[in-house]
Design an enzyme around this catalytic site. Structure first.
Site, PDB file in Angstrom:
ATOM      1  N   HIS A   1      70.847  -0.423  44.324  1.00  0.00           N
ATOM      2  CA  HIS A   1      69.453  -0.734  44.309  1.00  0.00           C
ATOM      3  C   HIS A   1      68.788  -0.984  45.727  1.00  0.00           C
ATOM      4  O   HIS A   1      69.587  -1.407  46.507  1.00  0.00           O
ATOM      5  CB  HIS A   1      69.491  -1.978  43.418  1.00  0.00           C
ATOM      6  CG  HIS A   1      69.744  -1.782  41.991  1.00  0.00           C
ATOM      7  ND1 HIS A   1      69.784  -2.868  41.173  1.00  0.00           N
ATOM      8  CD2 HIS A   1      70.385  -0.815  41.366  1.00  0.00           C
ATOM      9  CE1 HIS A   1      70.259  -2.191  39.915  1.00  0.00           C
ATOM     10  NE2 HIS A   1      70.421  -0.974  39.899  1.00  0.00           N
TER      11      HIS A   1
ATOM     12  N   SER B   1      66.683 -10.696  42.820  1.00  0.00           N
ATOM     13  CA  SER B   1      68.193 -11.135  42.441  1.00  0.00           C
ATOM     14  C   SER B   1      68.905 -12.081  43.350  1.00  0.00           C
ATOM     15  O   SER B   1      69.181 -13.138  43.160  1.00  0.00           O
ATOM     16  CB  SER B   1      69.133  -9.858  42.412  1.00  0.00           C
ATOM     17  OG  SER B   1      68.552  -8.903  41.464  1.00  0.00           O
TER      18      SER B   1
END
Lengths: 485, 485, 485, 485
Positions: D404, D412
């Site tokens: 990602h 996150s």
């Protein structure tokens, strides 16, 4: 329209616009049934056992074709039903006519005054001397509100002899509520207490009504059990999102025929409703801008390529404004004054206080030109430019079009039927206290499942080994309660 | 409705549904003007010099609010105008009323019979004894067809004394055309010759009409110059594509309130119209399938993630069918028999022969249930299941909704005004022969430019060096003729 | 890298980075063949008859895996081939190795200097004393340019004895071209004349090269026939559009790993390439802004919901800039100075003059930090903030990733094969003059058809009646030349 | 690679592929920092007070560039850190090198064997004789698993003297785990008890690890507090959804260069990860099909226009298969045998048991051809056709691309930092028991807020009146816990 109740040949009460539209309503109800597999499944599954035998249900929920299928599902399961709309513009008169003629007591027409609106609500709650309904299907919570305010007033009256004073509030609509209660008190000082006594519970349809219920739960003032249907996944993540994605452009087109492509459209609020509205406008070729207070929803908008700005940043450049917040005072008259000529301003949230209609109506020198019902151009004297207000600031998808389509309402209303059954079946077991509940996950999944085959979909089945591996039963439920979908 | 011409107080002829809707029409025309910057710019730029002074213009084009703004642009430039609709369902009666009252001779109402339709067309072409119009604005080519057929019949009559025989054709509509010509011949055997003589030219709006014109050019039978407005980029790549993307779901929603999300939708044809329809359905959440004959368009669909199948492959699984081909015999009654209950079948192409209405109407035992005007359920006797036909197989966006929105029609109609000006200004120069022409690129670019500022757009300007580098003038045109956009 | 030609064991010349990558190249070529049904069909259809027997083909076109399949299709049809890349960064070294080892003379590697680039081009055109190639496959027109400039110089030299003077131009690259021609003149003053003599024609791949050809046609200086492959629909509306939609994000991700969602991305130019880029960025969640000079393309962007602004409006707010114009001087160093820290600047147009690399390189005090090959951060001294330039301003999809994927290149390259066949087959018939031609519609449709079955698609067949109704043959072509798709 | 620990000049342990890549890693870390505003804000806000002073943190989480910024945020706040990757293919070697050289003890390289993988995990947990870490950052739960299994084995050993027997399980990977524990027991029979004693808690990154934790909570076997970071809205609704929307096509393109447009792609599972994958594929022009077990997620797919079928229905027609379920045995070798030649099969779920790699590897006569690392073609003997497996069935976005992008990982990882701070700050207060917790809503909203300004977004502020009206504080949190976003 004189406010007197009429009766069908079989003696059932009603008040609708035009009973002769019943045949047309029936044809559209029949089309809708094909699109509402969840409700039709309920009829098949529960109809034979008549679980609602003896139950009186009052509904306060947009009297549309889809609601007609809901009502006839309730009656097919044995209930007696009285109904009103929960919005002055949302009734479809042919639906009301068909139901009034064939199935239930209806008090609803498109274009009620507020006075008429509350008269209808009162009628729907009035089951005669024996008290009120056993169950309420509510949308926005007005039926629930009336009972709670009524009980409160009766208690004060009993203790102090004081009647409620409509002049005690600035809010025009609440003045009407107090008037109704006051007038009722004179004839029966225990009317709402009797209702409360009999009431098994309410199932609430929408975000706004649910907020009121949780507030009452926190305050300890909730008088009966409530099931929050809105927060069933198969309601809020479908009706609110996909329903609005469908009905927002529908409302815009029917009201104004405006080309959405190329326009700048501002969506205030990016919750489920706002997400549906923004998606619809974007897909139709608008440049969409979102306003938000919640940083998480805001970041979601950005991840979808939608700019996040404040209303002030864009008020003079946008062509279309939609409020979806569930909050109040979103678009004020001061914003409206700065808008482009013929900017379209509308609301798709439950209540009409997102747009400052009072400020607009009382703006010095403002001129209202009604293009057609629910489509008004308001011209400001300084600039001689105007803005276009849809449905007088009320739910534009129901005011200017026909609301959400049948299929998605079948999801919502199947939850309603299940919630009503649950309240009724458990009426003597004490399972439900005076609190707000949501339906259990497996019922939510069942509602979804009932809608899949209509769309030709095929689910995959877990093997026992797979189910064990992820620690769920083969037949579900498949997700923990906190799962967000 | 008796087919007699009425007159306004000022003596102008008309035949509309209800003149009292003129005020409502006027309000909507005023809204539309704000959305039609191209037409309004024409009024500003050309109005003062009255270029159409002395010109008679006949239009045969959907009598909508947008067309009203076109008509009043033509009259603002000095023209005298007579108008009819080019489709029996496409008239907006309030638009017709406003124009009839205020601006031009109109013969049009929603829901004409075919007989009435051709009567209206004839009225629009009838400028009295002095012959016909100087110019025609045509959409689909019916006005042009009538003149060409008239001239042909007159020539045969002159040579052979034979009158056209309506019984010589199976086509019900063409029987009416021949009847009209036959009856006209009796009173004036040179009527259409006189029209032809006077006619400076026609500007044609749509793909279907353009095809007819090129065919006549190839056959050498074209009687006057024609400008193909359809193939202006600012027409076919906007109106056909973005117009349909807007008006197809609008028509579906108004006619049926069906939820598009989740449904299987088949679009027959993936030209500009098909592309717009497929995009709209896909964005609304349908699973779209395309049928095509042309491998290039087919490959385009696939690149957009749309499956390419034949109608036979999907006929029993789809929920919505849309024809956009411009061809005939696309969905036959044999297909319809195999469809799911309440499958929706509609056409957005110019003519009504894409769907086999004759086959359906004459199917043994079939039953027609009219839900509401332009929405019929046809029930087959074997299965007792039905399909829903919109607008009797005619253009559903105009039959069931209000057609394309103003902004995109402003692009199309600005091309029309420019084409009409071009024909009229060059009427004596011999610039235009009896051929089909498209507007030059710089006028096409101008039409686009007139629509940018309304959308708050800012063009970049080439420097001289950059323009030289790519060998174009700084002011355009910027693209070679073969450029596809 | 020393510029000396190497030879395979079979004596074929080459110059590549690393012949040991040939096995890896072969594996990827085999994967690509499965994705390139058009080229494989050409092998099946034409291979047996060896139509290119005796033909020498020189290619100047990105030496990628896909091009390898093209080359081996040409050799499978009997041709002898020499190849170079048309961009210093676009070669895939394993593809070059496999072709050099197995099939054709290749002079190409990733990361050539300009000097090396033109040396490679010269090698690819050098077929020994007997003159040059019979046919050229060109992309951007550099091989064509070299011959035209060579012929021009030889003519001047013959007339005046003057050699070309590299110092006569500021353009660094053109200095190299002149040097090569000058040096060649010394050894053979008729070299390019001999090439010209032999040459049957060129097929040109891209917009930029096509522009050059039309310019030469207008000026009357074109020396041999040319087929414009770019404007086959199955090239420009697929490769330029869908190819870039794929390879732009691919290049961005491989070069920078940047999250596209949430970013502001500016696409300069909204032609086919720009449309593909804007679509890709929008779908990935960027807020896309387009700049345009052409009002029609501009209006298309707006209809897709994309704001149209000038570069100046957004230069300091955007995160990603992509040039797609085919013009020069689009993003200047003065723009770059105003950009946000780590703004990404890249070009996907054919030439590297869309971004002002010279201005950047010569900016006082600027510092270049190479993150990795083809990804540089340039830091401005005033602000100490930097921008990221991809592929040194050259085609970023080929410089930073692997260019367009096989399937879409199969469309483009099948057109190339057909064009080459056409030129070769008609080499003695005089069908093609010294002009620019496009392939006929039926070949364009054939190219599309060859790609449909790989995608599991099923075309609908016209009936004879339908074909007649729309006046086309049952087997096509289906559209008029001006149709825009 | 010999499994011996190396040391930096400052004495810190490490084991990476190539320390000389540290400079390259550092450059990319610096780029990533600009994209990770949440982590950089943590450094600014908490850095000065050094809250992690004295804390030992072990991380088992993909050792990428983004993770490097997380690690250096933890060290900037005072922590000492040891790290390993949680997947054998997910390490970016330049990131590992930079961290090993500059900041923390790293044991990770791309392409570990399973043996090496668990050796690395053990190294990361090994803080010397004084016991293990104070805190664990876990992803998938392998570090947590090792400790739990270790403690369990030590208890058995203490009671019975029995060592764990690797032969007791069929699972090859679990055999390695048991071997490690067995060997450890011999040298220190209290090793994992000491770890458990010292451990303050774990914060877990992903769905799969969270499932394990809840299972242990239910079984009463959880040994220390755990914070479920995955179910922070700013994690699961961003990383899982938008992260995969970005990195799935990235992985496909880098591994295979396949054109996604036009292909049929099957996504198994429509949770957050599946939704991101399906969106990416659809937008790239694939025809996407979803398989699901959960009727609610299934209905969501249908509302987005995505067909819902079973794998069996489509196995022989699809081109691309992606597993996202978090379950096992999704695509079996029997499915693979029926696939089209060169169908691509990959997994983006945490574990590699979604695809039946064992079945494939042991299929009689199957042949594996490695195109390049993490891209293998497996050829079946019967048909001589092959399928392409990415990353050997492991997380393809990390195996074949770089995972990602930074921005979404900043969301996150900011949750991770906050969770670690929370555990550490409350280590003596008893606030956290041996249970699984999620972060409170206001921290979730804070994480989102930290990422808005980087994107130029502007939040709207509630007035006091508005906040009261909807019963939330002006500063948030704005939503009830059950809100689904």
């Amino acid at each position: 329209m004189a406010l007197s109740v009429e009766k069908t040949s079989s003696g059932r009460e009603y008040k609708v616009k035009d009973l002769s539209q019943a045949d047309f309503g029936r044809l559209e109800i029949e089309l809708a049934e094909v699109e509402m597999p969840g409700l039709m499944s309920c009829r098949t599954e529960f109809g034979p056992s008549q679980p609602f035998k003896g139950a009186r249900i009052t509904g306060s929920l947009h009297m549309t074709i889809q609601t007609a299928v809901l009502i006839e599902t309730l009656t097919a399961l044995g209930a007696e039903v009285r109904w009103c709309s929960c919005n002055i513009f949302s009734t479809q008169d042919h639906a009301a006519a068909a139901i009034a003629r064939d199935s239930a007591a209806v008090f609803a027409w498109k274009g009620e005054t507020l006075q008429e609106y509350w008269w209808c609500t009162e009628r729907a709650l009035d089951w005669g001397p024996g008290g009120g309904p056993d169950l309420i299907v509510d949308d926005g919570g007005d039926a629930t509100l009336l009972i709670h305010e009524g009980v409160k007033a009766e208690e004060i009256y009993e203790k102090t002899g004081k009647l409620p004073d409509p002049a005690s509030t600035d809010n025009a609509e609440f003045q009407i509520v107090l008037t109704i209660i006051r007038d009722g008190l004179k004839t029966d000082p225990k009317r709402y207490h009797k209702m409360k006594e009999r009431l098994v519970g309410v199932s609430e349809e929408t975000t706004t009504g649910v907020k009121r219920l949780y507030q009452m739960q926190i305050n300890g003032t909730l008088l009966f059990p409530a099931i929050n249907v809105n927060d069933s996944v198969t309601k809020s993540k479908f009706d609110n999102l996909y329903g609005c994605r469908h009905s927002l452009p529908d409302g815009l087109m029917r009201a104004t025929d405006v080309m959405i492509a190329g326009k700048v459209a501002v969506v205030c609020g990016y919750g489920d409703v706002g997400k549906g509205c923004a998606a619809a406008l974007k897909q139709a070729g608008a440049r969409v801008i979102v306003t938000e207070i919640d940083p998480i929803c805001a970041l979601q908008a950005l991840m979808e390529g939608i700019p996040l700005l404040t209303l002030e940043d864009v008020v003079s450049e946008a062509d279309i404004f939609v409020t979806t917040t569930g909050n109040k005072d979103i678009i004020m008259v001061d914003h409206m004054r700065k808008m482009k000529n013929n900017a379209i301003v509308c609301n798709i949230g439950h209540f009409d206080n997102e747009i400052d209609m009072l400020g607009l109506e009382t703006y010095p020198g403002v001129k209202r030109i009604t293009i057609k019902p629910q489509t008004d151009r308001w011209v400001f004297p300084e600039t001689n430019t105007g803005i276009i207000i849809l449905a007088e600031g009320r739910l534009m998808n129901l005011g200017c079009a026909t609301g959400h389509p049948s299929f998605v309402m079948s999801c919502s209303f199947t939850n309603q039927v299940i919630a009503q059954l649950e309240l009724w079946n458990e009426r003597t077991t004490g399972k439900y206290e005076k609190k707000v509940y949501v339906l259990p996950k497996h019922l939510d999944e069942k509602v979804a499942a009932l809608h899949l085959s209509k769309l030709g979909a095929k689910l995959t089945k877990l093997t026992k080994e797979q189910a064990d591996y992820i620690s769920v039963p083969v037949e579900g439920p498949y997700k923990p309660a906190h799962y967000r979908y």
